[in-house]
Design an enzyme around this catalytic site. Structure first.
Site, mmCIF file in Angstrom:
data_model
loop_
_atom_site.group_PDB
_atom_site.id
_atom_site.type_symbol
_atom_site.label_atom_id
_atom_site.label_comp_id
_atom_site.label_asym_id
_atom_site.label_seq_id
_atom_site.Cartn_x
_atom_site.Cartn_y
_atom_site.Cartn_z
ATOM 1 N N TRP A 122 5.076 -2.943 -25.984
ATOM 2 C CA TRP A 122 4.047 -2.549 -26.952
ATOM 3 C C TRP A 122 3.444 -3.861 -27.437
ATOM 4 O O TRP A 122 4.071 -4.586 -28.203
ATOM 5 C CB TRP A 122 4.653 -1.802 -28.139
ATOM 6 C CG TRP A 122 5.183 -0.443 -27.815
ATOM 7 C CD1 TRP A 122 6.449 -0.135 -27.415
ATOM 8 C CD2 TRP A 122 4.468 0.796 -27.862
ATOM 9 N NE1 TRP A 122 6.572 1.202 -27.210
ATOM 10 C CE2 TRP A 122 5.367 1.820 -27.484
ATOM 11 C CE3 TRP A 122 3.156 1.155 -28.184
ATOM 12 C CZ2 TRP A 122 4.999 3.169 -27.420
ATOM 13 C CZ3 TRP A 122 2.794 2.492 -28.134
ATOM 14 C CH2 TRP A 122 3.708 3.482 -27.742
ATOM 15 N N GLU A 159 -38.291 -31.258 -26.744
ATOM 16 C CA GLU A 159 -37.029 -31.589 -27.412
ATOM 17 C C GLU A 159 -37.203 -32.945 -28.093
ATOM 18 O O GLU A 159 -37.549 -33.919 -27.438
ATOM 19 C CB GLU A 159 -35.885 -31.628 -26.385
ATOM 20 C CG GLU A 159 -34.604 -32.281 -26.864
ATOM 21 C CD GLU A 159 -34.047 -31.725 -28.173
ATOM 22 O OE1 GLU A 159 -33.790 -30.526 -28.264
ATOM 23 O OE2 GLU A 159 -33.886 -32.529 -29.129
ATOM 24 N N CYS A 164 -20.025 -28.332 -29.831
ATOM 25 C CA CYS A 164 -18.679 -27.773 -30.062
ATOM 26 C C CYS A 164 -17.581 -28.739 -29.603
ATOM 27 O O CYS A 164 -16.454 -28.677 -30.074
ATOM 28 C CB CYS A 164 -18.525 -26.454 -29.324
ATOM 29 S SG CYS A 164 -19.927 -25.357 -29.543
ATOM 30 N N ARG A 211 -35.614 -18.146 -13.715
ATOM 31 C CA ARG A 211 -35.063 -17.244 -12.693
ATOM 32 C C ARG A 211 -35.870 -15.949 -12.601
ATOM 33 O O ARG A 211 -36.083 -15.416 -11.521
ATOM 34 C CB ARG A 211 -33.586 -16.913 -13.001
ATOM 35 C CG ARG A 211 -32.632 -18.076 -12.754
ATOM 36 C CD ARG A 211 -31.181 -17.607 -12.684
ATOM 37 N NE ARG A 211 -30.708 -17.044 -13.932
ATOM 38 C CZ ARG A 211 -30.214 -17.744 -14.946
ATOM 39 N NH1 ARG A 211 -30.130 -19.062 -14.846
ATOM 40 N NH2 ARG A 211 -29.795 -17.156 -16.048
ATOM 41 N N ASP A 253 -29.382 -21.199 -33.911
ATOM 42 C CA ASP A 253 -29.069 -21.542 -35.304
ATOM 43 C C ASP A 253 -30.277 -21.517 -36.239
ATOM 44 O O ASP A 253 -30.127 -21.665 -37.449
ATOM 45 C CB ASP A 253 -28.428 -22.934 -35.368
ATOM 46 C CG ASP A 253 -26.991 -22.939 -34.864
ATOM 47 O OD1 ASP A 253 -26.540 -21.904 -34.340
ATOM 48 O OD2 ASP A 253 -26.331 -23.985 -34.996
ATOM 49 N N SER A 290 -29.229 -29.670 -23.607
ATOM 50 C CA SER A 290 -28.003 -28.915 -23.270
ATOM 51 C C SER A 290 -26.731 -29.602 -23.727
ATOM 52 O O SER A 290 -25.756 -29.708 -22.983
ATOM 53 C CB SER A 290 -27.915 -28.705 -21.759
ATOM 54 O OG SER A 290 -28.746 -27.673 -21.378
ATOM 55 N N ASN A 304 -26.575 -18.796 -27.093
ATOM 56 C CA ASN A 304 -26.717 -18.694 -25.638
ATOM 57 C C ASN A 304 -27.192 -17.301 -25.220
ATOM 58 O O ASN A 304 -28.066 -17.165 -24.375
ATOM 59 C CB ASN A 304 -25.385 -19.000 -24.946
ATOM 60 C CG ASN A 304 -25.171 -20.493 -24.801
ATOM 61 O OD1 ASN A 304 -25.709 -21.109 -23.898
ATOM 62 N ND2 ASN A 304 -24.435 -21.087 -25.719
ATOM 63 N N ALA A 310 -22.581 -20.943 -31.136
ATOM 64 C CA ALA A 310 -23.060 -21.196 -29.771
ATOM 65 C C ALA A 310 -23.104 -19.913 -28.942
ATOM 66 O O ALA A 310 -23.964 -19.750 -28.076
ATOM 67 C CB ALA A 310 -22.141 -22.208 -29.092
ATOM 68 N N ALA A 346 -28.723 -25.224 -26.830
ATOM 69 C CA ALA A 346 -28.100 -23.978 -26.343
ATOM 70 C C ALA A 346 -29.116 -22.847 -26.156
ATOM 71 O O ALA A 346 -29.302 -22.332 -25.045
ATOM 72 C CB ALA A 346 -26.995 -23.555 -27.310
HETATM 73 C C1 LIG Z 1 -19.188 -30.036 -34.606
HETATM 74 C C2 LIG Z 1 -19.617 -28.667 -34.180
HETATM 75 C C3 LIG Z 1 -18.707 -27.808 -33.600
HETATM 76 C C4 LIG Z 1 -19.096 -26.526 -33.218
HETATM 77 N N1 LIG Z 1 -18.166 -25.696 -32.652
HETATM 78 C C5 LIG Z 1 -18.534 -24.459 -32.253
HETATM 79 C C6 LIG Z 1 -17.593 -23.594 -31.621
HETATM 80 O O1 LIG Z 1 -16.428 -23.957 -31.400
HETATM 81 N N2 LIG Z 1 -18.008 -22.341 -31.270
HETATM 82 C C7 LIG Z 1 -19.288 -21.923 -31.476
HETATM 83 O O2 LIG Z 1 -19.632 -20.784 -31.119
HETATM 84 N N3 LIG Z 1 -20.209 -22.732 -32.080
HETATM 85 C C8 LIG Z 1 -19.859 -23.984 -32.471
HETATM 86 N N4 LIG Z 1 -20.780 -24.808 -33.054
HETATM 87 C C9 LIG Z 1 -22.153 -24.316 -33.274
HETATM 88 C C10 LIG Z 1 -23.025 -24.530 -32.039
HETATM 89 O O3 LIG Z 1 -22.999 -25.868 -31.675
HETATM 90 C C11 LIG Z 1 -24.444 -24.095 -32.373
HETATM 91 O O4 LIG Z 1 -24.408 -22.725 -32.728
HETATM 92 C C12 LIG Z 1 -25.408 -24.271 -31.231
HETATM 93 O O5 LIG Z 1 -25.523 -25.614 -30.882
HETATM 94 C C13 LIG Z 1 -26.779 -23.765 -31.612
HETATM 95 O O6 LIG Z 1 -27.671 -24.010 -30.591
HETATM 96 P P1 LIG Z 1 -29.235 -24.045 -30.850
HETATM 97 O O7 LIG Z 1 -29.869 -24.217 -29.516
HETATM 98 O O8 LIG Z 1 -29.645 -22.902 -31.675
HETATM 99 O O9 LIG Z 1 -29.497 -25.305 -31.788
HETATM 100 P P2 LIG Z 1 -29.139 -26.843 -31.635
HETATM 101 O O10 LIG Z 1 -27.956 -27.037 -30.801
HETATM 102 O O11 LIG Z 1 -29.107 -27.375 -33.035
HETATM 103 O O12 LIG Z 1 -30.406 -27.434 -30.880
HETATM 104 C C14 LIG Z 1 -31.681 -27.457 -31.466
HETATM 105 C C15 LIG Z 1 -32.466 -28.577 -30.823
HETATM 106 O O13 LIG Z 1 -33.817 -28.480 -31.272
HETATM 107 C C16 LIG Z 1 -34.344 -29.770 -31.430
HETATM 108 N N5 LIG Z 1 -35.466 -29.702 -32.378
HETATM 109 C C17 LIG Z 1 -35.387 -29.383 -33.684
HETATM 110 N N6 LIG Z 1 -36.615 -29.381 -34.251
HETATM 111 C C18 LIG Z 1 -37.483 -29.719 -33.273
HETATM 112 C C19 LIG Z 1 -38.888 -29.902 -33.246
HETATM 113 N N7 LIG Z 1 -39.633 -29.698 -34.325
HETATM 114 N N8 LIG Z 1 -39.456 -30.277 -32.081
HETATM 115 C C20 LIG Z 1 -38.691 -30.466 -30.951
HETATM 116 N N9 LIG Z 1 -37.349 -30.316 -30.933
HETATM 117 C C21 LIG Z 1 -36.755 -29.938 -32.080
HETATM 118 C C22 LIG Z 1 -33.191 -30.594 -31.959
HETATM 119 O O14 LIG Z 1 -33.368 -31.962 -31.668
HETATM 120 C C23 LIG Z 1 -32.004 -29.977 -31.235
HETATM 121 O O15 LIG Z 1 -31.663 -30.730 -30.108
HETATM 122 C C24 LIG Z 1 -20.424 -26.105 -33.436
HETATM 123 C C25 LIG Z 1 -21.355 -26.975 -34.027
HETATM 124 C C26 LIG Z 1 -20.957 -28.238 -34.386
HETATM 125 C C27 LIG Z 1 -21.973 -29.163 -35.021
#
Ligand SMILES: Cc1cc2nc3c(=O)[nH]c(=O)nc-3n(C[C@H](O)[C@H](O)[C@H](O)COP(=O)(O)OP(=O)(O)OC[C@H]3O[C@@H](n4cnc5c(N)ncnc54)[C@H](O)[C@@H]3O)c2cc1C
Length: 444
Positions: free
Chosen positions: A433, A32, A42, A21, A282, A38, A304, A300, A10
């Site tokens: 209301w 990755e 969720c 862009r 995260d 991507s 984003n 998420a 994300a």
């Molecule tokens: C089951 C579930 C349901 C969810 N539902 C919701 C929801 O309804 N609403 C909401 O807002 N949020 C929800 N979330 C949370 C949301 O998915 C996360 O907040 C979001 O994915 C965070 O994105 P990110 O890019 O920070 O991290 P991530 O999605 O965790 O992506 C991080 C990426 O970094 C890669 N990575 C890690 N370390 C390294 C490294 N050293 N070298 C290269 N690559 C690496 C990993 O492989 C991973 O693919 C949910 C999460 C889960 C698990």
């Protein structure tokens, strides 16, 4: 200009797409460690519950599409460490085991979070799952859909635990939810709301086990029993949903400022404490809109938005994130619930004197079919009546009303202003209301 992004979900891909862009000439590389990019985790509970069957629906962007747009996405590449002085990374090609150095001008850490696995005894037994990656979902669904699995135990009554409850009920399982505290969404939702959630779960036949802490699992090969501090339960499958921790261990010694849980501290520009290094999602903090503190809210939505800001700024921009309110929503069987901003406990911890109101109203006119109760809580500053938080629960549009409260917080609206706000009305949709008007007026 060379922009390097670690993590391609994300935050990372929002950054890459925005940087592309804004700056057509920059070289943009995304490392990755997984096979896909991507990926919308969720969707996992709903995939597991077979609300849809094609897992690819959870993938928003394909590697090839990003390559075509000029982003050099390298999957199955793990960043092992960073050197902020030399502006370089150690990267491992997971397929070949080759380790190489990559230099950067601007770097972004978007490595997400790892599931917290508490030290339960025999956690290695088969049929014990967590849910965060695509493979977790594929494996859990395959197992859960088999007929020999009739009894499912979910540990943790937070957002993911509750979503998995619905998924497992949809698959026709007997579902047991074990929560260490006295209520689901402990300290997130008001007790009056969690009480209604408990009733809803019980009405749907969920076995609710509160105030019990899991100690261990028993079984031969696969799990057969969950043992708590108060009893034990026969089960065929366990899902552990006890929270997340920022995935930043590999950055130890990098000099990046972090919270005690390992979240990288960033400002409104997604800039970390080290020059030319950005972070979002995260693995990082977000600035709170009301308290202006650096807080950990792994969602998420923030990933984003702050990711996109990091992308713009790495490409030469000066964008700023207005701050997070922790707005979140969830479906609890037939209810939908949502929360935003601060509750009384959080406000008082920050020295904000506050009051709150809790109203029960109706979502629409009574003579049109499907009228339901709607519950709204407003938290506001005692002196000024400026709204700082809220919660909603109900059916048909209850959760999305939280977005109005979020906007009210951003606009520093008072309860009186909310009470007189010109909301829309038609009998099948709302009331003259609206429940939000009512909450604002009651708070006056
Ligand atoms: C089951 C579930 C349901 C969810 N539902 C919701 C929801 O309804 N609403 C909401 O807002 N949020 C929800 N979330 C949370 C949301 O998915 C996360 O907040 C979001 O994915 C965070 O994105 P990110 O890019 O920070 O991290 P991530 O999605 O965790 O992506 C991080 C990426 O970094 C890669 N990575 C890690 N370390 C390294 C490294 N050293 N070298 C290269 N690559 C690496 C990993 O492989 C991973 O693919 C949910 C999460 C889960 C698990």
């Amino acid at each position: 200009m060379k922009i390097v992004i670690i993590g391609g979900i994300a935050a990372g891909m929002s950054a890459a797409a925005k940087a592309r862009r804004v700056n057509k000439d920059a070289e943009i590389i995304v490392f990755e460690m997984g096979e896909i990019i991507s990926f919308g985790a969720c969707g996992l509970p709903y995939f597991v519950g077979d609300f849809f069957s094609n897992p690819n629906y959870m993938i928003a962007r394909k590697v090839q599409k990003m390559q075509e747009e000029g982003v050099d996405v390298r999957t199955l590449h793990q960043v092992l460490s960073i050197n902020a002085q030399k502006k370089s990374l150690q990267v491992k090609n997971i397929q070949t085991d080759e380790v190489f150095r990559e230099d950067y001008d601007k770097l972004m850490v978007a490595t997400g979070a790892n599931v917290i696995k508490p030290p339960f005894k025999n956690i290695h037994l088969n049929n014990i799952f967590t849910l965060s990656k695509m493979n977790d979902g594929l494996e859990l669904k395959e197992k859960a859909m088999s007929e020999e699995v009739t009894d499912v135990t979910i540990i943790g009554g937070g957002f993911i635990g509750i979503e998995v409850v619905e998924a497992m009920k949809k698959l026709g399982k007997h579902v047991r939810l074990i929560q260490r505290g006295s209520r689901v969404f402990n300290r997130i939702f008001d007790e009056r709301i969690t009480e209604l959630m408990h009733e809803e779960l019980l009405e749907h036949g969920v076995e609710l086990v509160l105030n019990e802490g899991v100690k261990s699992f028993e079984g031969k090969g696969a799990v057969q029993e969950v043992v708590t501090d108060k009893g034990s339960y026969q089960t065929d499958l366990v899902v552990i949903a006890t929270g997340f921790k920022p995935n930043t261990d590999f950055l130890e010694g990098s000099g990046l400022e972090m919270l005690s849980n390992g979240a990288i501290v960033v400002d409104k520009k997604a800039q970390t404490s080290l020059k030319d290094i950005y972070a979002a999602g995260d693995c990082a903090t977000v600035p709170h809109m009301v308290t202006h503190e650096d807080v950990y809210i792994p969602l998420a939505t923030g990933a984003n938005k702050l990711g996109r800001i990091a992308g713009e700024n790495m490409a030469g921009g000066e964008a700023e994130y207005p701050g997070s309110l922790g707005s979140a929503c969830v479906k609890v069987m037939d209810y939908e619930a949502a929360v935003t901003g601060l509750n009384e406990e959080q406000a008082e911890a920050k020295g904000i004197a506050c009051e709150s109101v809790f109203v029960k109203d109706k979502n629409q006119a009574g003579y049109y079919p499907n009228q339901h109760d709607i519950y709204i809580k407003l938290v506001y500053e005692k002196e000024t009546k400026v709204i700082i938080g809220g919660e909603t629960l109900g059916k048909n549009g209850a959760a999305l009303r939280i977005d109005v409260i979020a906007m009210a917080i951003k606009a520093k609206m008072t309860t009186g202003e909310l009470g007189m706000m010109d909301f829309c009305y038609a009998p099948p949709i709302s009331k003259t209301w609206d429940a939000l008007n009512v909450a604002g007026n009651v708070a006056k």
